[in-house]
Design an enzyme around this catalytic site. Structure first.
Site, PDB file in Angstrom:
ATOM      1  CG  HIS A 170      -2.061   0.950   1.102  1.00 59.31           C
ATOM      2  ND1 HIS A 170      -1.940   2.303   1.336  1.00 59.31           N
ATOM      3  CD2 HIS A 170      -3.327   0.735   0.690  1.00 59.31           C
ATOM      4  CE1 HIS A 170      -3.120   2.873   1.116  1.00 59.31           C
ATOM      5  NE2 HIS A 170      -3.985   1.947   0.712  1.00 59.31           N
TER       6      HIS A 170
ATOM      7  CG  ASP B 135      -8.259  -4.372  -3.299  1.00 63.81           C
ATOM      8  OD1 ASP B 135      -7.478  -3.469  -3.641  1.00 63.81           O
ATOM      9  OD2 ASP B 135      -9.485  -4.190  -3.153  1.00 63.81           O
TER      10      ASP B 135
END
Ligand code: SDX
Length: 382
Positions: free
Chosen positions: A268, A319
């Protein structure tokens, strides 16, 4: 550099503060990352409020009272229908076209039929009305297109069902169990908002020109589609499918890391110590896997998660677990990113409204690295 340009370049705008916002904070207590929506911690929101309450919080600034929630819920349910022209378009667009591309088209078409289509972008109340309608309509749009592509009869929205259950019912024809409905609702709450991610930034840039809310949401849908952003949940499922069985997982991930493969669903730009949403959703994955009596995908995911987290220091993002959760719910992988989008539209709209309420055109600079100034040679001399 001329004008007010600051001659510092940050590739990918990494770490650059491009906006001020009162909507979400992802800084966390010690700056290592943590997610709050308008001051409420995601860990508290996820287990205790619905997607409807979350959307109201983002659009209206605080969690609703019981009567505000009742009125909001009635407005959403009254707005679930989509224009016949759009349903007709679903029957013409080739089945091979990805649902994210069709969702992008859908938002454009919904704009044409919106009762506030002629309201000026500065009309806050009209923007909120448009946002509430889009929240309701996008769920119907995603479900209807899915049914058309599958050659199945449309299932109309059911006012007896809340947002999460109604969507699952429109897609599958089955009313979900309480456990499945709760897990899906939590996934929508977690996907609703995330500060200035690429698709939200895209929406705010569009709004900053005083364009309209629907145009900004179309830009956001197109941005979210990319596999480095919202498209990752679909790619994360493909990773699990490629591995196929728990006994393959260790070997597969060692080989993939050795090949320096980008493992979708991990890493991320902001969260370097882990995405709080992934930890929450992982709990729901385990409980739904137990509910359906098949923990195979959990046993495939675990060694991959352990290896990428420990060897690459890249914890999973939202996700990674959402891919398994949606598989357990019988949702096709082509729906994974559209679900992300139909949840995130509340966050996108809140940012667009915030931008339009306190606007300054966003126009960064670029550092020029092309050819130096030069004269034009006549054609016959080139
Ligand atoms: C979302 O911004 C948001 O808030 C987004 C989001 C939201 O809610 O809106 O949180 C939703 O988009 C989550 C992210 C979903 N994307 C993926 O899962 C795709 C896989 N992840 C990566 O592509 C990557 O981690 C990003 C895009 C998420 C972040 O990328 P950065 O910050 O630009 O990091 P990078 O690509 O510069 O990578 C730094 C290093 C590189 O190694 P080196 O080349 O320096 O040796 O880490 C490696 C990368 O190769 N790396 C990975 C990796 N992610 C980064 N290596 C293997 N697998 C990965 N997933």
């Amino acid at each position: 550099m001329s004008g007010s340009a600051v001659d510092e370049y940050y590739p990918g705008l990494e770490g650059v503060i491009a906006n001020e916002t009162a909507i979400a904070n992802i800084e966390g207590k010690d700056g290592s990352g943590g997610l709050e929506y308008r001051g409420y911690r995601i860990e508290d929101l996820a287990d205790s409020v619905s997607y409807e309450e979350t959307a109201f919080l983002l659009l209206h600034g605080d969690l609703p009272t019981a009567s505000q929630l009742k009125d909001f819920d009635q407005r959403l349910k009254a707005s679930r229908a989509i224009p016949e022209a759009l349903v007709g378009l679903y029957k013409q667009i080739p089945a091979s076209i990805h649902p994210m591309d069709v969702l992008r088209t859908s938002v454009s078409v919904l704009a044409h039929y919106d009762p506030d289509v002629s309201a000026p972008p500065s009309d806050h109340a009209a923007n909120v009305r448009k946002a509430e309608r889009l929240i309701a309509q996008m769920a119907t749009a995603v479900a209807y297109r899915e049914r058309v592509v599958k050659g199945l009869p449309l299932i109309a929205p059911d006012a007896k069902l809340d947002h999460a259950a109604n969507f699952l019912h429109m897609v599958s024809g089955k009313v979900p169990s309480a456990v499945v409905r709760q897990a899906f609702d939590v996934s929508l709450v977690l996907y609703t908002e995330h500060e200035l991610n690429a698709s939200t930034f895209s929406a705010r840039v569009t709004a900053s020109t005083l364009s309209d809310l629907h145009s900004a949401i179309v830009a956001a849908v197109g941005t979210l589609k990319g596999p480095l952003h919202g498209g990752a949940n679909e790619e994360a499922w493909k990773v699990l499918e490629r591995v196929g069985a728990p006994e393959n997982a260790e070997r597969w991930i060692e080989d993939a890391l050795a090949r320096k493969e980008r493992i979708m669903g991990f890493g991320h730009r902001v969260y370097k110590k882990g995405d709080p949403r992934a930890a929450i959703l992982k709990r729901y994955c385990a409980s739904i896997a137990r509910e359906i009596g098949d923990d195979r995908w959990e046993r495939i995911a675990e060694p991959i998660e352990r290896a990428v987290t420990t060897q690459k220091l890249l914890p999973p993002n939202v996700d990674w677990p959402s891919a398994r959760l949606y598989h357990y719910m019988g949702l096709g992988i082509e729906l994974y990113t559209p679900i992300f989008a139909m949840a995130r539209v509340a966050g996108w709209a809140a940012h667009v409204i915030e931008q339009l309420d306190h606007n300054r055109l966003m126009r960064p600079r670029a550092r020029y690295i092309g050819p130096p100034a030069r004269e034009i040679k006549p054609l016959q001399e080139r």
